[in-house]
Motif scaffolding. Structure first.
Motif, PDB file in Angstrom:
ATOM      1  N   ASP A  83      52.187 -12.352  13.327  1.00  0.00           N
ATOM      2  CA  ASP A  83      51.122 -11.333  14.092  1.00  0.00           C
ATOM      3  C   ASP A  83      49.818 -11.609  13.475  1.00  0.00           C
ATOM      4  O   ASP A  83      49.672 -11.352  12.429  1.00  0.00           O
ATOM      5  CB  ASP A  83      51.408 -10.051  14.090  1.00  0.00           C
ATOM      6  CG  ASP A  83      50.673  -8.863  15.096  1.00  0.00           C
ATOM      7  OD1 ASP A  83      49.766  -9.445  15.488  1.00  0.00           O
ATOM      8  OD2 ASP A  83      50.843  -7.702  15.005  1.00  0.00           O
TER       9      ASP A  83
ATOM     10  N   THR B   5      49.907 -13.242  18.924  1.00  0.00           N
ATOM     11  CA  THR B   5      51.283 -12.980  18.365  1.00  0.00           C
ATOM     12  C   THR B   5      51.830 -14.293  18.822  1.00  0.00           C
ATOM     13  O   THR B   5      52.089 -14.455  19.895  1.00  0.00           O
ATOM     14  CB  THR B   5      51.964 -11.966  18.673  1.00  0.00           C
ATOM     15  OG1 THR B   5      51.325 -10.651  18.393  1.00  0.00           O
ATOM     16  CG2 THR B   5      53.612 -11.575  18.000  1.00  0.00           C
TER      17      THR B   5
ATOM     18  N   ARG C 223      55.763  -7.429  19.166  1.00  0.00           N
ATOM     19  CA  ARG C 223      55.401  -7.229  17.828  1.00  0.00           C
ATOM     20  C   ARG C 223      56.571  -6.371  17.156  1.00  0.00           C
ATOM     21  O   ARG C 223      56.992  -6.453  15.728  1.00  0.00           O
ATOM     22  CB  ARG C 223      54.349  -6.169  17.363  1.00  0.00           C
ATOM     23  CG  ARG C 223      52.752  -6.817  17.732  1.00  0.00           C
ATOM     24  CD  ARG C 223      51.745  -6.065  17.421  1.00  0.00           C
ATOM     25  NE  ARG C 223      50.603  -6.600  17.432  1.00  0.00           N
ATOM     26  CZ  ARG C 223      49.656  -6.084  18.478  1.00  0.00           C
ATOM     27  NH1 ARG C 223      50.013  -5.152  19.285  1.00  0.00           N
ATOM     28  NH2 ARG C 223      48.518  -6.734  18.980  1.00  0.00           N
TER      29      ARG C 223
END
Length: 594
Positions: free
Chosen positions: A30, A35, A63
């Motif tokens: 990230d 990402t 995430r």
């Protein structure tokens, strides 16, 4: 299908395509505005990308992904700005438009990476995770390819693949059997086969003149790196052949495997008698990748013209270590005269280890200035040492290492030292392959514990016709129609021409200590079959696990087996062997001492 492509096949030619991939999360990064997720399957790794232009819920979902989550993603193939030349997919990435978690995962107990932080025991307990790592998976891919090439070659030679029984009869010869109780026949037991030996011979009697099987075998014996309680062998048998036919055909198999799997052209495979292997290398499976053959300074079994008295000092002092020995034998470690006293002490300690059992080590340096210096100078004159130098054909810079003792025992000890020197000098390269046929084995070997002869290979091996008369007068000198294939100091296969008539087989059982009744009880089915027109036949079996481990450059066969046992014969993943319930024991009519 849940996917349109695998994680190892996309490249720049696929840019612009809409694709769906599935696999495991290898790692995530990230970077705030972007990402990145690496998704992995058995075919490779592809990078996924999520950026600030994406739906925030999609980025949030990305995430939350942890290592080894199973996911499905859909997106467009785009050119990767930061290319990775180490990956086949390193020029592209997937701009993800849809992400689905197929299954969440706990954090693995070790890293699923080529270089992992997991020890052997931990990785064996979680073997299903270890199998996700590239090195382990690649070993099994190699094994698969070798099995396919074995079948291809043997099918091309008119062999038939025939399955033989797994529940058979226990026999007293060889290693211990694994036994299986029979519920329907209380008090009686099957055995798991150590080899399909008798069945493949019966197939020859049946007229199946070329048989093979890639078969599981079982031996209840102590384990080490190249042994497992269950193992796989390439088992083969042929009828109407002689030893030469088998050596030529299966030399062809090994050459085919090297060419098809490793793209290596093997030359002609040399042959060596068992007697020469023991005399020159102290082993029936010599590693011929390097020289360092044995030189005899004294051998009581040879005439003086073959073993000149180079062991005998001309000085005033006698040297009992040599005087009292049957054999004085050594090796020339080329270029090692510079070894320090500490290094020589290490070699002495090495041969004194209980596993080797030598009492000491003698050395002579051939120094760069031409002078000769030994560890036993007070017993030998310079002229004596010059004789040693001539026997070993030493040159300035060489180190002569000598051991003394009894016959084959001291040769086996020197063999261990030779292999150790080969390791230290980098002469045992895993990418160099030196196959060898060892032939003319003894038919029988004496066992001090039982006080009788045992078959060196198995009871069905044929003696050399010219040696049959020696069975009654000098059985230890009878040679067998037997042969082993050795690769880099490891036996990878062995076989023999078989006995095919009842009279000779009965004679063999007699010399192995069987009464006629015991022979009939154990092997009557085979003896009877020989009376119905058994053809001359012979065969060979290759240790498939060992062969795969050598091709993979591994020291242990465990790494080429999907679910191996540990050194105690346990499967720590499923916790086996284990106890069974009293109800099962009662049903099997088995009483325990517990």
């Amino acid at each position: 299908m849940l996917r349109t492509h695998t994680c190892g096949e996309l490249n720049r030619n696929d840019i612009g395509k809409e694709v769906t991939l599935t696999g495991w999360v290898q790692k995530s990064r990230d970077l705030g505005g972007m990402t990145f997720i690496d998704v992995r399957d058995r075919y490779g790794i592809t990078q996924l990308t999520f950026n600030t232009d994406d739906d925030e819920s999609l980025r949030s979902k990305a995430r939350e992904l942890g290592r080894e989550f199973v996911i499905q993603v859909t997106g467009k193939v785009i050119e990767r700005s930061n290319k990775n030349p180490k990956l086949p997919t390193g020029e592209i990435e997937i701009k993800v438009s849809a992400l689905q978690v197929l299954n969440a995962a706990k954090l693995p107990p070790f890293l699923i990476e080529d270089e992992t932080d997991g020890g052997d025991d931990l990785r064996m307990k979680y073997r299903y995770l270890d199998l996700r790592r590239n090195p382990v998976r690649n070993n099994l891919v190699l094994r698969h390819k070798m099995a396919q090439e074995v079948r291809k070659y043997l099918d091309g030679q008119n062999f038939l693949e025939v399955e033989t029984p797994v529940l058979i009869k226990s026999t007293p010869e060889g290693a211990r059997d694994f036994v299986v109780p029979s519920r329907m026949n209380p008090g009686e037991f099957y055995a798991l086969p150590q080899s399909p030996q008798t069945f493949k011979q019966l197939l020859m009697v049946s007229g199946f003149d070329r048989y093979f099987q890639i078969v599981k075998c079982f031996r209840d014996e102590d384990l080490r790196a190249d042994r497992q309680p269950e193992f796989t062998q390439i088992d083969c048998e042929m009828a109407f052949i002689e030893q030469e036919d088998i050596l030529n055909l299966f030399e062809g198999l090994i050459k085919h495997l090297f060419k098809a799997v490793k793209n290596i052209d093997l030359g002609e495979v040399p042959r060596m008698s068992y007697a020469d292997a023991m005399r020159l290398y102290g082993s029936d499976k010599p590693d011929i990748r390097f020289g360092m053959q044995f030189v005899e300074l004294k051998n009581a079994s040879l005439s003086n013209d073959k073993a000149p008295a180079t062991w005998k000092g001309s000085g005033e002092l006698s040297f009992p270590v040599f005087e009292n020995a049957d054999v004085v034998v050594g090796i020339n470690a080329k270029g090692c005269a510079h070894y320090t006293r500490k290094q020589l002490d290490e070699l002495t300690d090495f041969v004194k280890r209980p596993q080797i059992g030598a009492t000491g080590l003698i050395y002579m340096r051939h120094n760069e200035d031409g002078s000769l210096k030994s560890s036993v100078d007070k017993f030998f004159t310079p002229d004596d040492l010059q004789k040693w130098s001539e026997a070993f054909q030493s040159a300035p810079g060489d180190l002569i290492l000598v051991m003394a003792g009894t016959g084959d025992k001291v040769r086996k000890q020197l063999n261990e030292l030779r292999l150790e020197m080969g390791n230290r000098l980098g002469l045992r390269d895993k990418d160099t392959f030196a196959p060898l046929w060892v032939v003319d084995f003894p038919l029988l070997e004496w066992d001090e514990e039982t006080g009788r002869y045992h078959a060196m290979h198995h009871p069905f091996t044929s003696p050399k016709p010219e040696d049959i008369a020696l069975l009654d007068t000098n059985p230890g000198n009878v040679r067998a129609n037997a042969y082993d294939m050795v690769l880099n100091g490891t036996e990878i296969g062995g076989g023999s021409i078989r006995i095919h008539n009842r009279e000779l087989q009965s004679l063999m059982f007699k010399h192995l200590g069987f009464t006629p009744e015991e022979a009939q009880n154990q092997f009557g089915f085979l003896l009877d079959a020989f009376e119905y027109g058994a053809p001359p036949h012979g065969g060979i079996a290759f240790g498939f696990d060992r062969l795969c481990s050598l091709f993979a450059g591994l020291d242990s066969i465990r790494d080429v087996i999907a679910f191996p046992k540990n050194n105690s014969g346990r499967d720590v993943m499923i916790d086996s062997p284990s106890t069974i319930s009293n109800e099962q024991l009662d049903e099997l009519k088995i009483k325990t001492a517990l």
